[in-house]
Design a protein around this motif. Structure first.
Motif, PDB file in Angstrom:
ATOM      1  N   THR A   1      59.526  31.509  23.017  1.00 61.10           N
ATOM      2  CA  THR A   1      60.195  32.219  21.929  1.00 61.10           C
ATOM      3  C   THR A   1      61.576  31.645  21.699  1.00 61.10           C
ATOM      4  N   LEU A   2      61.858  31.345  20.438  1.00 55.48           N
ATOM      5  CA  LEU A   2      63.143  30.831  20.018  1.00 55.48           C
ATOM      6  C   LEU A   2      63.927  31.987  19.394  1.00 55.48           C
ATOM      7  N   SER A   3      65.178  32.078  19.804  1.00 56.52           N
ATOM      8  CA  SER A   3      66.004  33.185  19.331  1.00 56.52           C
ATOM      9  C   SER A   3      66.836  32.776  18.125  1.00 56.52           C
ATOM     10  N   CYS A   4      67.011  33.710  17.190  1.00 58.98           N
ATOM     11  CA  CYS A   4      67.899  33.523  16.051  1.00 58.98           C
ATOM     12  C   CYS A   4      68.588  34.847  15.752  1.00 58.98           C
ATOM     13  N   GLU A   5      69.906  34.834  15.814  1.00 59.51           N
ATOM     14  CA  GLU A   5      70.702  36.035  15.552  1.00 59.51           C
ATOM     15  C   GLU A   5      71.766  35.700  14.513  1.00 59.51           C
ATOM     16  N   GLN A   6      71.984  36.621  13.568  1.00 59.73           N
ATOM     17  CA  GLN A   6      73.040  36.410  12.580  1.00 59.73           C
ATOM     18  C   GLN A   6      73.903  37.663  12.459  1.00 59.73           C
ATOM     19  N   ASN A   7      75.191  37.437  12.264  1.00 57.28           N
ATOM     20  CA  ASN A   7      76.123  38.549  12.080  1.00 57.28           C
ATOM     21  C   ASN A   7      76.775  38.489  10.705  1.00 57.28           C
ATOM     22  N   LEU A   8      76.035  37.952   9.746  1.00 58.00           N
ATOM     23  CA  LEU A   8      76.530  37.790   8.384  1.00 58.00           C
ATOM     24  C   LEU A   8      76.094  38.934   7.478  1.00 58.00           C
ATOM     25  N   ASN A   9      75.337  39.870   8.030  1.00 58.86           N
ATOM     26  CA  ASN A   9      74.790  40.989   7.262  1.00 58.86           C
ATOM     27  C   ASN A   9      73.862  40.507   6.141  1.00 58.86           C
ATOM     28  N   HIS A  10      73.168  39.407   6.410  1.00 61.47           N
ATOM     29  CA  HIS A  10      72.237  38.863   5.429  1.00 61.47           C
ATOM     30  C   HIS A  10      70.901  39.583   5.495  1.00 61.47           C
TER      31      HIS A  10
ATOM     32  N   GLY B   1      81.807  34.627  12.058  1.00 54.90           N
ATOM     33  CA  GLY B   1      80.463  34.910  11.579  1.00 54.90           C
ATOM     34  C   GLY B   1      79.608  33.676  11.535  1.00 54.90           C
ATOM     35  N   GLY B   2      78.287  33.889  11.714  1.00 55.94           N
ATOM     36  CA  GLY B   2      77.400  32.759  11.630  1.00 55.94           C
ATOM     37  C   GLY B   2      76.029  33.080  12.165  1.00 55.94           C
ATOM     38  N   ILE B   3      75.268  32.033  12.362  1.00 59.41           N
ATOM     39  CA  ILE B   3      73.912  32.138  12.884  1.00 59.41           C
ATOM     40  C   ILE B   3      73.868  31.454  14.243  1.00 59.41           C
ATOM     41  N   THR B   4      73.352  32.147  15.217  1.00 59.33           N
ATOM     42  CA  THR B   4      73.266  31.616  16.576  1.00 59.33           C
ATOM     43  C   THR B   4      71.820  31.415  16.953  1.00 59.33           C
ATOM     44  N   GLN B   5      71.489  30.186  17.305  1.00 65.36           N
ATOM     45  CA  GLN B   5      70.148  29.886  17.792  1.00 65.36           C
ATOM     46  C   GLN B   5      70.225  29.531  19.268  1.00 65.36           C
TER      47      GLN B   5
END
Lengths: 115, 114
Positions: free
Chosen positions: A20-29, A2-6
């Motif tokens: 555009t800068l991408s930010c995806e998280q799979n931490l369910n935040h 789990g974490g944040i991917t930029q």
């Protein structure tokens, strides 16, 4: 894992171009944030979102736009109106919005440079 | 609105020296206080935080910070620094009430030399 991917790690912008800068998280935040880091300036808040389909301006929102269509994703667009876009951009997330003492989890950042 | 002031831009210490990094905040209400650290090439990560209770907070890697309400301060300390403590340290604050995001200080770069 789990974490944040930029992504991307490095980005170059031409004059008059939006990027555009991408930010995806799979931490369910629930909450996500965009900060800009300049040498000697610390981190300054650009935009944040506490829930899907809602976001608020931070201290330096001019020249930037965001969307929060999905819980996992919070892309940042640097528009041509941002006259000094060269900086290191950090995305972060936190678990909840009720407990304001929740810690932030940070991504690895995107370095944006102007050609 | 909250603001955070970190007194030192760059601190250079020898290994085993004691460390104290200053942090003062400006806000009239109740706050949560944080120290984050950014090691070279790594993500920002939480070092320690204070939100209630004992004003002396212990964090990871032997760091501690003391909240002194009367001085609006939250200084970071470590009795004996190591070369691996070389990093940039950020103090941050947010208001306890209302869902306000963190406000960060400008950071202090710590260089530890052998």
């Amino acid at each position: 894992d789990g974490g944040i991917t930029q992504s991307p790690k490095y980005l170059f912008r031409k004059e008059g171009q939006n990027v555009t800068l991408s930010c995806e998280q799979n931490l369910n935040h629930d909450a996500m944030y965009w900060y800009r880091q300049d040498p000697g300036q610390g981190l300054r808040l650009i935009y944040y979102s506490q829930i899907v389909n809602d976001f608020q301006k931070g201290d330096i929102a001019e020249g930037y736009s965001v969307s929060r269509e999905k819980k996992e994703s919070f892309p940042l667009t640097v528009t041509s109106a941002q006259k000094n876009p060269t900086a290191f951009y950090l995305c972060a997330s936190s678990f909840g919005t009720e407990a304001t003492n929740e810690k932030l989890f940070f991504g690895s950042g995107t370095q944006l440079s102007v050609l | 609105a909250q603001s955070v002031s970190q007194h030192n831009h760059h601190v250079i210490l020898s290994e085993a020296a004691s460390l104290e990094l200053g942090c003062n905040y400006s806000y009239g209400g109740t706050v949560n206080l944080f120290w984050y650290v950014q090691y070279p090439g790594q993500h920002l990560q939480l070092l320690l935080k204070y939100f209630s209770g004992d004003p002396l907070v212990k964090g990871i890697k032997g760091f501690e910070a003391e909240f002194i309400k009367s001085k609006f301060s939250f200084n970071l300390r470590k009795p004996s620094v190591q070369w691996s403590d070389t990093a940039e340290y950020f103090c941050a604050v947010n208001a306890r009430s209302g869902n306000t995001p963190l406000v960060f200080g400008k950071g202090t770069r710590l260089s530890v030399i052998a």
